[in-house]
Design an enzyme around this catalytic site. Structure first.
Site, PDB file in Angstrom:
ATOM      1  N   GLY A 150       0.779  -1.234   0.000  1.00 31.60           N
ATOM      2  CA  GLY A 150       0.000   0.000   0.000  1.00 31.60           C
ATOM      3  C   GLY A 150       0.806   1.276   0.000  1.00 31.60           C
ATOM      4  N   ALA A 151       2.132   1.175   0.109  1.00 32.73           N
ATOM      5  CA  ALA A 151       2.943   2.394   0.169  1.00 32.73           C
ATOM      6  C   ALA A 151       2.830   3.204  -1.121  1.00 32.73           C
ATOM      7  CB  ALA A 151       4.400   2.041   0.442  1.00 32.73           C
ATOM      8  N   GLY A 152       2.934   2.521  -2.262  1.00 36.23           N
ATOM      9  CA  GLY A 152       2.810   3.220  -3.535  1.00 36.23           C
ATOM     10  C   GLY A 152       1.423   3.791  -3.751  1.00 36.23           C
ATOM     11  N   ASP A 153       0.414   3.100  -3.222  1.00 35.98           N
ATOM     12  CA  ASP A 153      -0.958   3.590  -3.338  1.00 35.98           C
ATOM     13  C   ASP A 153      -1.144   4.856  -2.510  1.00 35.98           C
ATOM     14  OD1 ASP A 153      -1.397   1.164  -4.745  1.00 35.98           O
ATOM     15  OD2 ASP A 153      -1.821   0.138  -2.863  1.00 35.98           O
TER      16      ASP A 153
END
Length: 353
Positions: free
Chosen positions: A247-250
Protein backbone atom coordinates in the site's frame (compact mmCIF):
# COMPACT_ATOMS: atom_id res chain seq x y z
CA UNK A 1 11.06 22.90 -12.10
CA UNK A 2 7.42 23.72 -11.33
CA UNK A 3 5.51 21.16 -13.36
CA UNK A 4 1.93 22.23 -12.85
CA UNK A 5 -0.89 19.72 -13.44
CA UNK A 6 -1.91 19.21 -17.07
CA UNK A 7 -4.66 21.64 -18.05
CA UNK A 8 -8.29 20.71 -18.28
CA UNK A 9 -9.35 19.20 -21.59
CA UNK A 10 -12.30 21.62 -21.73
CA UNK A 11 -12.13 24.46 -24.24
CA UNK A 12 -13.81 27.85 -24.33
CA UNK A 13 -16.43 26.28 -26.58
CA UNK A 14 -17.24 23.47 -24.16
CA UNK A 15 -20.83 23.43 -22.87
CA UNK A 16 -21.53 24.91 -19.45
CA UNK A 17 -21.66 22.30 -16.72
CA UNK A 18 -22.13 22.01 -12.99
CA UNK A 19 -18.98 22.25 -10.85
CA UNK A 20 -16.86 19.11 -10.79
CA UNK A 21 -16.80 16.68 -7.96
CA UNK A 22 -13.16 16.45 -7.06
CA UNK A 23 -11.77 12.94 -7.50
CA UNK A 24 -12.96 9.65 -9.00
CA UNK A 25 -11.16 6.50 -7.82
CA UNK A 26 -11.61 3.31 -9.87
CA UNK A 27 -10.28 -0.04 -8.65
CA UNK A 28 -11.49 -3.06 -6.70
CA UNK A 29 -11.24 -3.58 -2.99
CA UNK A 30 -9.30 -6.72 -2.08
CA UNK A 31 -8.68 -9.05 0.82
CA UNK A 32 -4.93 -9.18 1.51
CA UNK A 33 -3.38 -12.18 3.25
CA UNK A 34 0.20 -11.77 4.49
CA UNK A 35 2.11 -15.03 4.90
CA UNK A 36 5.51 -15.70 6.46
CA UNK A 37 7.19 -19.03 7.20
CA UNK A 38 4.05 -20.81 6.08
CA UNK A 39 1.82 -19.00 8.57
CA UNK A 40 -0.72 -16.25 8.07
CA UNK A 41 0.50 -13.22 10.02
CA UNK A 42 -2.21 -10.76 8.97
CA UNK A 43 -5.41 -10.45 6.95
CA UNK A 44 -6.45 -6.94 5.98
CA UNK A 45 -8.52 -4.83 3.64
CA UNK A 46 -6.45 -4.24 0.52
CA UNK A 47 -6.54 -2.88 -2.98
CA UNK A 48 -5.04 0.41 -4.13
CA UNK A 49 -8.46 2.04 -4.00
CA UNK A 50 -8.73 1.40 -0.26
CA UNK A 51 -5.34 2.95 0.55
CA UNK A 52 -5.92 5.93 -1.74
CA UNK A 53 -9.40 6.69 -0.41
CA UNK A 54 -7.98 6.49 3.11
CA UNK A 55 -5.49 9.24 2.26
CA UNK A 56 -8.07 11.41 0.49
CA UNK A 57 -10.70 11.01 3.21
CA UNK A 58 -8.15 11.77 5.92
CA UNK A 59 -7.12 14.88 3.99
CA UNK A 60 -10.74 16.06 3.56
CA UNK A 61 -10.61 15.72 -0.22
CA UNK A 62 -13.98 14.77 -1.71
CA UNK A 63 -13.92 11.57 -3.74
CA UNK A 64 -16.19 9.00 -5.35
CA UNK A 65 -15.07 5.39 -5.55
CA UNK A 66 -16.09 2.66 -7.98
CA UNK A 67 -15.13 -0.80 -6.77
CA UNK A 68 -16.52 -4.31 -7.08
CA UNK A 69 -16.53 -7.00 -4.42
CA UNK A 70 -18.03 -10.44 -3.98
CA UNK A 71 -20.77 -11.73 -1.71
CA UNK A 72 -18.15 -12.54 0.93
CA UNK A 73 -16.96 -8.94 1.48
CA UNK A 74 -17.18 -8.12 5.19
CA UNK A 75 -15.16 -4.95 5.68
CA UNK A 76 -16.74 -1.70 6.84
CA UNK A 77 -15.76 0.98 4.35
CA UNK A 78 -16.68 4.63 3.87
CA UNK A 79 -17.29 4.21 0.14
CA UNK A 80 -19.70 1.37 -0.57
CA UNK A 81 -18.68 -1.01 -3.39
CA UNK A 82 -20.76 -2.68 -6.07
CA UNK A 83 -21.52 -6.23 -4.93
CA UNK A 84 -21.31 -9.02 -7.53
CA UNK A 85 -23.46 -11.67 -5.79
CA UNK A 86 -22.17 -14.60 -7.84
CA UNK A 87 -18.51 -13.72 -7.29
CA UNK A 88 -15.97 -13.74 -4.50
CA UNK A 89 -13.94 -10.72 -3.50
CA UNK A 90 -10.48 -10.43 -5.08
CA UNK A 91 -7.89 -12.04 -2.79
CA UNK A 92 -4.13 -11.58 -2.86
CA UNK A 93 -1.63 -13.61 -0.88
CA UNK A 94 1.73 -11.96 -0.19
CA UNK A 95 4.57 -14.33 0.72
CA UNK A 96 7.51 -12.71 2.47
CA UNK A 97 9.87 -15.69 2.56
CA UNK A 98 9.89 -17.25 -0.90
CA UNK A 99 13.33 -16.05 -1.94
CA UNK A 100 14.74 -13.37 -4.16
CA UNK A 101 12.80 -11.98 -7.08
CA UNK A 102 13.87 -12.07 -10.70
CA UNK A 103 15.92 -8.89 -10.56
CA UNK A 104 17.86 -9.76 -7.42
CA UNK A 105 15.81 -7.99 -4.77
CA UNK A 106 14.67 -9.53 -1.51
CA UNK A 107 10.95 -8.90 -1.81
CA UNK A 108 7.51 -10.35 -1.38
CA UNK A 109 5.96 -12.78 -3.83
CA UNK A 110 2.41 -11.81 -4.72
CA UNK A 111 -0.33 -14.18 -5.88
CA UNK A 112 -3.91 -13.46 -6.90
CA UNK A 113 -5.95 -16.41 -5.65
CA UNK A 114 -9.40 -15.12 -6.62
CA UNK A 115 -10.72 -12.28 -8.76
CA UNK A 116 -13.98 -10.38 -8.72
CA UNK A 117 -15.64 -8.95 -11.83
CA UNK A 118 -13.97 -6.23 -13.90
CA UNK A 119 -15.19 -2.64 -13.72
CA UNK A 120 -17.14 -1.77 -16.87
CA UNK A 121 -17.67 1.64 -18.48
CA UNK A 122 -21.32 1.40 -17.46
CA UNK A 123 -20.21 1.20 -13.81
CA UNK A 124 -18.56 4.62 -14.08
CA UNK A 125 -20.78 7.65 -13.30
CA UNK A 126 -21.48 10.16 -16.04
CA UNK A 127 -20.58 13.13 -13.83
CA UNK A 128 -17.45 15.15 -14.48
CA UNK A 129 -14.48 15.10 -12.14
CA UNK A 130 -11.35 17.18 -11.68
CA UNK A 131 -9.16 14.09 -11.28
CA UNK A 132 -9.65 10.44 -12.11
CA UNK A 133 -7.50 7.63 -10.70
CA UNK A 134 -7.26 4.28 -12.51
CA UNK A 135 -5.82 2.06 -9.79
CA UNK A 136 -6.74 -1.55 -10.42
CA UNK A 137 -4.64 -4.30 -8.89
CA UNK A 138 -6.18 -7.52 -10.16
CA UNK A 139 -6.82 -6.83 -13.83
CA UNK A 140 -10.21 -5.25 -13.18
CA UNK A 141 -9.72 -2.13 -15.29
CA UNK A 142 -10.43 -2.60 -18.99
CA UNK A 143 -9.18 -0.38 -21.83
CA UNK A 144 -12.73 0.80 -22.50
CA UNK A 145 -13.10 1.68 -18.81
CA UNK A 146 -9.99 3.85 -18.94
CA UNK A 147 -11.34 5.48 -22.09
CA UNK A 148 -14.53 6.38 -20.22
CA UNK A 149 -12.45 7.90 -17.44
CA UNK A 150 -10.47 10.18 -19.73
CA UNK A 151 -13.74 11.38 -21.23
CA UNK A 152 -15.27 12.47 -17.92
CA UNK A 153 -12.18 13.54 -15.93
CA UNK A 154 -10.13 16.66 -16.58
CA UNK A 155 -6.93 14.86 -15.56
CA UNK A 156 -6.44 11.10 -15.15
CA UNK A 157 -3.67 9.52 -13.07
CA UNK A 158 -2.93 5.86 -13.78
CA UNK A 159 -0.99 3.36 -11.71
CA UNK A 160 0.90 1.20 -14.19
CA UNK A 161 0.09 -1.93 -12.17
CA UNK A 162 -3.50 -1.55 -13.39
CA UNK A 163 -2.23 -1.95 -16.96
CA UNK A 164 0.68 -4.41 -17.02
CA UNK A 165 -0.15 -7.07 -14.44
CA UNK A 166 -0.95 -10.58 -15.67
CA UNK A 167 -1.57 -13.64 -13.55
CA UNK A 168 -0.23 -17.18 -13.78
CA UNK A 169 -3.15 -19.46 -14.72
CA UNK A 170 -1.97 -22.14 -12.28
CA UNK A 171 -1.03 -20.38 -9.04
CA UNK A 172 -2.02 -16.77 -9.72
CA UNK A 173 1.51 -15.42 -9.37
CA UNK A 174 1.71 -11.80 -10.49
CA UNK A 175 3.80 -11.17 -13.59
CA UNK A 176 4.36 -8.03 -15.64
CA UNK A 177 4.19 -7.40 -19.39
CA UNK A 178 5.61 -4.55 -21.41
CA UNK A 179 3.38 -1.49 -21.43
CA UNK A 180 3.18 -1.49 -25.23
CA UNK A 181 1.75 -5.02 -25.09
CA UNK A 182 -0.81 -4.24 -22.39
CA UNK A 183 -3.70 -3.20 -24.63
CA UNK A 184 -3.77 0.30 -23.07
CA UNK A 185 -0.95 2.02 -24.92
CA UNK A 186 -3.19 3.76 -27.46
CA UNK A 187 -4.97 5.64 -24.65
CA UNK A 188 -1.95 6.89 -22.73
CA UNK A 189 -1.48 10.12 -24.68
CA UNK A 190 -4.77 11.24 -23.13
CA UNK A 191 -3.81 10.74 -19.48
CA UNK A 192 -2.09 13.24 -17.21
CA UNK A 193 0.07 11.06 -14.96
CA UNK A 194 1.53 7.57 -15.02
CA UNK A 195 2.92 6.25 -11.74
CA UNK A 196 5.23 3.23 -11.53
CA UNK A 197 7.64 1.69 -9.05
CA UNK A 198 11.28 1.47 -10.10
CA UNK A 199 10.77 -2.24 -10.84
CA UNK A 200 7.63 -1.61 -12.89
CA UNK A 201 9.36 1.18 -14.81
CA UNK A 202 11.55 -1.47 -16.45
CA UNK A 203 8.47 -2.49 -18.43
CA UNK A 204 8.06 0.83 -20.21
CA UNK A 205 10.16 3.28 -22.18
CA UNK A 206 10.32 6.21 -19.77
CA UNK A 207 12.04 8.43 -22.33
CA UNK A 208 9.14 7.91 -24.70
CA UNK A 209 6.36 8.02 -22.13
CA UNK A 210 7.50 11.32 -20.61
CA UNK A 211 6.53 13.03 -23.86
CA UNK A 212 3.00 11.62 -23.62
CA UNK A 213 2.31 12.39 -19.95
CA UNK A 214 3.98 13.15 -16.64
CA UNK A 215 5.74 9.98 -15.41
CA UNK A 216 6.41 9.50 -11.69
CA UNK A 217 8.70 6.63 -10.66
CA UNK A 218 8.82 5.71 -6.97
CA UNK A 219 11.98 4.18 -5.56
CA UNK A 220 11.46 3.47 -1.86
CA UNK A 221 14.30 4.82 0.25
CA UNK A 222 15.47 7.04 -2.62
CA UNK A 223 12.20 8.95 -2.90
CA UNK A 224 10.75 9.37 -6.38
CA UNK A 225 11.68 10.85 -9.73
CA UNK A 226 9.47 12.93 -12.01
CA UNK A 227 9.81 12.92 -15.79
CA UNK A 228 7.91 15.31 -18.04
CA UNK A 229 9.03 16.26 -21.54
CA UNK A 230 12.56 17.65 -21.09
CA UNK A 231 12.34 18.08 -17.30
CA UNK A 232 13.48 15.59 -14.67
CA UNK A 233 13.58 15.97 -10.91
CA UNK A 234 14.22 13.80 -7.86
CA UNK A 235 11.88 14.33 -4.91
CA UNK A 236 13.50 13.44 -1.56
CA UNK A 237 12.20 10.72 0.79
CA UNK A 238 11.18 10.66 4.43
CA UNK A 239 12.83 8.27 6.86
CA UNK A 240 10.58 5.34 7.78
CA UNK A 241 10.75 2.13 9.80
CA UNK A 242 9.30 -0.32 7.33
CA UNK A 243 6.96 -2.99 8.65
CA UNK A 244 4.96 -3.89 5.53
CA UNK A 245 5.44 -2.30 2.09
CA UNK A 246 1.88 -3.14 1.00
CA UNK A 247 0.00 0.00 0.00
CA UNK A 248 2.94 2.39 0.17
CA UNK A 249 2.81 3.22 -3.54
CA UNK A 250 -0.96 3.59 -3.34
CA UNK A 251 -0.73 6.02 -0.44
CA UNK A 252 1.97 7.88 -2.37
CA UNK A 253 -0.39 8.31 -5.31
CA UNK A 254 -3.16 9.41 -2.97
CA UNK A 255 -0.88 12.03 -1.44
CA UNK A 256 0.18 13.21 -4.89
CA UNK A 257 -3.44 13.79 -5.88
CA UNK A 258 -4.20 15.53 -2.58
CA UNK A 259 -1.38 17.93 -3.34
CA UNK A 260 -2.62 18.57 -6.87
CA UNK A 261 -6.17 19.16 -5.63
CA UNK A 262 -4.74 21.69 -3.17
CA UNK A 263 -3.01 23.48 -6.03
CA UNK A 264 0.58 22.47 -5.34
CA UNK A 265 3.10 22.03 -8.14
CA UNK A 266 3.81 18.44 -9.15
CA UNK A 267 7.14 18.19 -7.24
CA UNK A 268 5.54 19.56 -4.07
CA UNK A 269 2.57 17.22 -4.50
CA UNK A 270 4.97 14.29 -4.97
CA UNK A 271 6.70 15.25 -1.73
CA UNK A 272 3.32 15.00 -0.02
CA UNK A 273 2.98 11.58 -1.64
CA UNK A 274 6.33 10.50 -0.21
CA UNK A 275 5.14 11.56 3.23
CA UNK A 276 1.96 9.47 3.13
CA UNK A 277 3.83 6.51 1.66
CA UNK A 278 6.41 6.63 4.44
CA UNK A 279 3.70 6.46 7.09
CA UNK A 280 1.95 3.57 5.37
CA UNK A 281 4.99 1.26 5.38
CA UNK A 282 5.09 1.52 9.16
CA UNK A 283 1.76 -0.30 9.44
CA UNK A 284 0.25 -3.63 8.49
CA UNK A 285 -2.88 -2.85 6.52
CA UNK A 286 -4.58 0.53 6.49
CA UNK A 287 -2.74 3.22 8.46
CA UNK A 288 -4.67 5.48 10.79
CA UNK A 289 -3.24 8.93 10.26
CA UNK A 290 -2.76 10.98 13.40
CA UNK A 291 -5.12 13.98 13.50
CA UNK A 292 -2.44 16.31 14.82
CA UNK A 293 -0.11 15.25 12.02
CA UNK A 294 -2.83 15.80 9.41
CA UNK A 295 -3.53 19.30 10.69
CA UNK A 296 0.16 20.21 10.67
CA UNK A 297 0.48 18.92 7.11
CA UNK A 298 -2.57 20.95 6.03
CA UNK A 299 -1.07 24.05 7.64
CA UNK A 300 2.24 23.53 5.85
CA UNK A 301 0.47 22.97 2.52
CA UNK A 302 -1.42 26.26 2.91
CA UNK A 303 1.78 28.02 3.92
CA UNK A 304 3.55 26.62 0.88
CA UNK A 305 0.78 27.78 -1.46
CA UNK A 306 0.89 31.32 -0.08
CA UNK A 307 4.67 31.34 -0.31
CA UNK A 308 4.63 30.31 -3.97
CA UNK A 309 1.86 32.77 -4.81
CA UNK A 310 3.87 35.65 -3.39
CA UNK A 311 7.06 34.81 -5.25
CA UNK A 312 7.68 32.37 -8.08
CA UNK A 313 11.27 31.99 -6.84
CA UNK A 314 9.92 29.85 -4.00
CA UNK A 315 8.66 27.25 -6.48
CA UNK A 316 12.14 25.78 -6.73
CA UNK A 317 12.86 25.95 -2.99
CA UNK A 318 11.83 22.34 -2.56
CA UNK A 319 14.15 21.51 0.33
CA UNK A 320 12.50 24.05 2.60
CA UNK A 321 9.09 22.43 2.08
CA UNK A 322 10.62 19.04 2.89
CA UNK A 323 12.24 20.42 6.05
CA UNK A 324 8.95 21.90 7.23
CA UNK A 325 6.98 18.73 6.51
CA UNK A 326 9.43 16.48 8.37
CA UNK A 327 8.46 17.62 11.91
CA UNK A 328 4.80 17.19 10.97
CA UNK A 329 5.57 13.71 9.64
CA UNK A 330 7.16 12.62 12.91
CA UNK A 331 4.48 14.11 15.13
CA UNK A 332 2.31 11.09 14.30
CA UNK A 333 1.98 8.17 16.68
CA UNK A 334 5.06 5.94 16.61
CA UNK A 335 4.36 2.52 15.11
CA UNK A 336 7.00 0.57 17.05
CA UNK A 337 4.38 -1.79 18.48
CA UNK A 338 3.51 -3.04 15.01
CA UNK A 339 4.82 -6.58 14.40
CA UNK A 340 7.63 -6.65 11.87
CA UNK A 341 7.50 -8.63 8.67
CA UNK A 342 10.84 -10.11 7.67
CA UNK A 343 11.87 -10.27 4.02
CA UNK A 344 14.17 -13.25 3.46
CA UNK A 345 14.83 -13.28 7.18
CA UNK A 346 15.84 -9.62 7.39
CA UNK A 347 14.00 -6.79 9.07
CA UNK A 348 13.25 -3.78 6.86
CA UNK A 349 13.79 -1.06 9.47
CA UNK A 350 15.06 2.43 8.75
CA UNK A 351 14.12 2.69 5.12
CA UNK A 352 12.93 5.86 3.52
CA UNK A 353 10.15 6.71 1.12
Amino acid sequence: MTLNPPPSQQTSHSPRRIPNRRVLIVGNYCHDVLIQNGSVVAETLGGAASFISNVLDSSSVSCDLVSKVGHDFRYEVTHSPIVAPEKETTVFEAYFDLGIDGIGHADRVLKRVSACDPILPSDIPDSRFDFGMAVGVGGEILPETLEKMVEICDVVAVDIQALIRVFDPVDGAVKLVDLKESGFYHILHRIGFLKASSDEALFMDVEQMKHLCCVVVTNGEKGCRIYHKDDEMTVPPFLAKQVDPTGAGDSFLGGLIVGLVEGLTVPDAALLGNLFGSITVEHIGQPKFDLMMLQKVKDEVQRRKKQCNISSSHNNDHNEFHERLSPARFSCVDSQLQPKLLVNGHSCDDRSL
